[in-house]
Design a protein around this motif. Structure first.
Motif, short mmCIF file in Angstrom:
data_model
loop_
_atom_site.label_atom_id
_atom_site.label_comp_id
_atom_site.label_asym_id
_atom_site.label_seq_id
_atom_site.Cartn_x
_atom_site.Cartn_y
_atom_site.Cartn_z
N MET A 1 55.80 -22.39 -30.78
CA MET A 1 55.62 -23.78 -30.40
C MET A 1 54.13 -24.06 -30.16
SD MET A 1 57.74 -25.83 -27.57
CE MET A 1 56.80 -26.49 -26.24
N LYS A 2 53.66 -25.15 -30.72
CA LYS A 2 52.25 -25.50 -30.58
C LYS A 2 51.94 -26.01 -29.18
CE LYS A 2 51.37 -26.39 -35.37
NZ LYS A 2 50.16 -26.47 -36.10
N LYS A 3 50.72 -25.75 -28.74
CA LYS A 3 50.25 -26.27 -27.47
C LYS A 3 49.60 -27.62 -27.73
CE LYS A 3 49.60 -21.65 -25.68
NZ LYS A 3 48.68 -20.65 -25.18
N HIS A 4 49.85 -28.57 -26.83
CA HIS A 4 49.38 -29.93 -27.03
C HIS A 4 48.08 -30.21 -26.28
CE1 HIS A 4 52.95 -31.23 -29.16
NE2 HIS A 4 53.66 -30.54 -28.27
N VAL A 5 47.12 -30.78 -27.00
CA VAL A 5 45.86 -31.24 -26.45
C VAL A 5 45.79 -32.74 -26.72
CG1 VAL A 5 43.35 -31.08 -26.56
CG2 VAL A 5 44.74 -29.02 -26.91
N LEU A 6 45.56 -33.52 -25.69
CA LEU A 6 45.39 -34.97 -25.84
C LEU A 6 43.91 -35.28 -25.62
CD1 LEU A 6 46.48 -37.84 -26.20
CD2 LEU A 6 46.98 -37.86 -23.74
N PHE A 7 43.27 -35.82 -26.64
CA PHE A 7 41.86 -36.17 -26.58
C PHE A 7 41.74 -37.68 -26.41
CE2 PHE A 7 37.63 -37.19 -27.86
CZ PHE A 7 36.86 -36.05 -27.65
N ILE A 8 41.02 -38.11 -25.35
CA ILE A 8 40.82 -39.52 -25.06
C ILE A 8 39.37 -39.88 -25.40
CG2 ILE A 8 40.89 -41.34 -23.30
CD1 ILE A 8 43.66 -40.17 -24.06
N GLN A 9 39.23 -40.83 -26.30
CA GLN A 9 37.93 -41.23 -26.83
C GLN A 9 37.03 -41.89 -25.80
OE1 GLN A 9 39.94 -44.23 -29.28
NE2 GLN A 9 38.43 -45.71 -28.59
N GLY A 10 35.75 -41.87 -26.10
CA GLY A 10 34.79 -42.65 -25.36
C GLY A 10 34.78 -44.06 -25.92
N GLY A 11 34.29 -45.01 -25.16
CA GLY A 11 34.23 -46.39 -25.63
C GLY A 11 35.60 -46.94 -25.98
N GLY A 12 35.62 -48.02 -26.72
CA GLY A 12 36.89 -48.63 -27.04
C GLY A 12 36.99 -49.16 -28.45
N GLY A 13 35.88 -49.19 -29.14
CA GLY A 13 35.91 -49.75 -30.47
C GLY A 13 36.14 -48.72 -31.56
N GLU A 14 36.31 -49.21 -32.75
CA GLU A 14 36.53 -48.32 -33.89
C GLU A 14 35.32 -47.43 -34.15
OE1 GLU A 14 38.75 -49.13 -37.17
OE2 GLU A 14 39.87 -50.77 -36.28
N GLU A 15 34.12 -47.95 -33.88
CA GLU A 15 32.90 -47.14 -34.06
C GLU A 15 32.91 -45.92 -33.14
OE1 GLU A 15 28.23 -47.80 -33.15
OE2 GLU A 15 29.21 -49.38 -34.34
N ASP A 16 33.31 -46.13 -31.88
CA ASP A 16 33.40 -45.02 -30.92
C ASP A 16 34.50 -44.04 -31.34
OD1 ASP A 16 31.44 -46.08 -29.07
OD2 ASP A 16 32.95 -47.55 -28.49
N TYR A 17 35.62 -44.57 -31.80
CA TYR A 17 36.74 -43.74 -32.24
C TYR A 17 36.31 -42.87 -33.42
CZ TYR A 17 41.39 -42.41 -33.82
OH TYR A 17 42.50 -41.70 -34.20
N THR A 18 35.61 -43.47 -34.36
CA THR A 18 35.14 -42.73 -35.54
C THR A 18 34.13 -41.66 -35.14
OG1 THR A 18 35.52 -44.65 -36.95
CG2 THR A 18 34.00 -42.97 -37.79
N ALA A 19 33.23 -41.99 -34.22
CA ALA A 19 32.23 -41.01 -33.77
C ALA A 19 32.91 -39.83 -33.09
CB ALA A 19 31.23 -41.68 -32.82
N ASP A 20 33.89 -40.11 -32.24
CA ASP A 20 34.56 -39.02 -31.52
C ASP A 20 35.52 -38.23 -32.40
OD1 ASP A 20 33.14 -39.58 -29.26
OD2 ASP A 20 34.84 -40.24 -28.06
N ALA A 21 35.89 -38.77 -33.55
CA ALA A 21 36.76 -38.03 -34.48
C ALA A 21 36.08 -36.73 -34.91
CB ALA A 21 37.10 -38.89 -35.69
N LYS A 22 34.76 -36.71 -34.95
CA LYS A 22 34.03 -35.48 -35.29
C LYS A 22 34.20 -34.43 -34.19
CE LYS A 22 30.67 -38.08 -37.97
NZ LYS A 22 29.31 -38.62 -37.98
N LEU A 23 34.24 -34.88 -32.94
CA LEU A 23 34.48 -33.97 -31.83
C LEU A 23 35.89 -33.39 -31.92
CD1 LEU A 23 32.98 -36.05 -28.86
CD2 LEU A 23 31.92 -34.13 -30.05
N VAL A 24 36.84 -34.24 -32.23
CA VAL A 24 38.23 -33.81 -32.35
C VAL A 24 38.38 -32.78 -33.47
CG1 VAL A 24 40.58 -34.59 -32.90
CG2 VAL A 24 39.15 -35.94 -31.35
N ALA A 25 37.74 -33.05 -34.60
CA ALA A 25 37.82 -32.12 -35.74
C ALA A 25 37.23 -30.76 -35.36
CB ALA A 25 37.10 -32.70 -36.95
N SER A 26 36.12 -30.77 -34.65
CA SER A 26 35.49 -29.52 -34.21
C SER A 26 36.42 -28.76 -33.27
CB SER A 26 34.17 -29.83 -33.51
OG SER A 26 33.67 -28.72 -32.82
N LEU A 27 37.02 -29.47 -32.34
CA LEU A 27 37.92 -28.86 -31.37
C LEU A 27 39.13 -28.25 -32.07
CD1 LEU A 27 38.43 -28.40 -28.33
CD2 LEU A 27 39.61 -30.61 -28.30
#
Length: 181
Positions: A1-27
């Motif tokens: 069974m996989k372990k769940h990680v919930l990542f909550i983005q910084g900011g609120g716009g799509e630009e912030d979401y896209t920027a933090d997607a790189k952090l998520v991919a690294s993680l």
């Protein structure tokens, strides 16, 4: 069974979401196949906390088993607010907050973001807390970390020399700490 990680983005716009997607991919890359990093888009809502507490609660309710919470910038501060002001119904295995702003001041827009004075006492008992901040953060001043260090003496603190606000899009240090749980 996989372990769940919930990542909550910084900011609120799509630009912030896209920027933090790189952090998520690294993680996700470092954590590997036994972990599943969930990364929901959380738009700003017309509420004092931008709707974050309600959104975080909804996302946590969708996951089964112990949950590891990771937040960046505004997302990190909102995880602290959520955990200290909400009734937690799920097992939180760890809290990892990155480049966390300390909201102060009298501006109306900040009031819904501020932590209660006793926030640290209201966090789930025995919750592993990890704090990360880069000294060259160009968005959230490094001295914001001092507030959290003083209020969360049980936290493991990672003061980074370089990496900026996005930690050079490399969350390997966070992944290693998650893997150590």
């Amino acid at each position: 069974m996989k372990k769940h990680v919930l990542f909550i983005q910084g900011g609120g716009g799509e630009e912030d979401y896209t920027a933090d997607a790189k952090l998520v991919a690294s993680l996700q890359e470092v954590l590997g196949e036994t972990y599943l990093v969930h990364y929901p888009f959380l738009p700003e809502e017309p509420e004092p906390d931008f709707g974050r507490k309600k959104q975080i609660d909804r996302e946590i309710s969708l996951l089964n088993g112990p949950i590891i919470l990771v937040g960046h910038s505004l997302g990190a501060s909102m995880l602290l607010k959520y955990l200290s002001e909400s009734q937690i119904r799920k097992k939180i295995a760890g809290l990892f907050v990155i480049s966390t702003p300390f909201w102060s001041g009298d501006e109306d827009w900040k009031q819904g973001l501020k932590l209660n004075q006793d926030f640290a006492d209201k966090l789930p008992k025995n919750l592993p807390v990890f704090l990360y901040h880069s000294q060259d953060d160009e968005v959230v001043p490094f001295d914001n970390l001092e507030f959290y260090t003083q209020n969360l003496p049980q936290a493991i603190v990672r003061k980074l020399l370089k990496g900026g606000h996005q930690l050079n899009n490399d969350l390997s240090i966070v992944a290693k700490d998650i893997l150590s749980l």
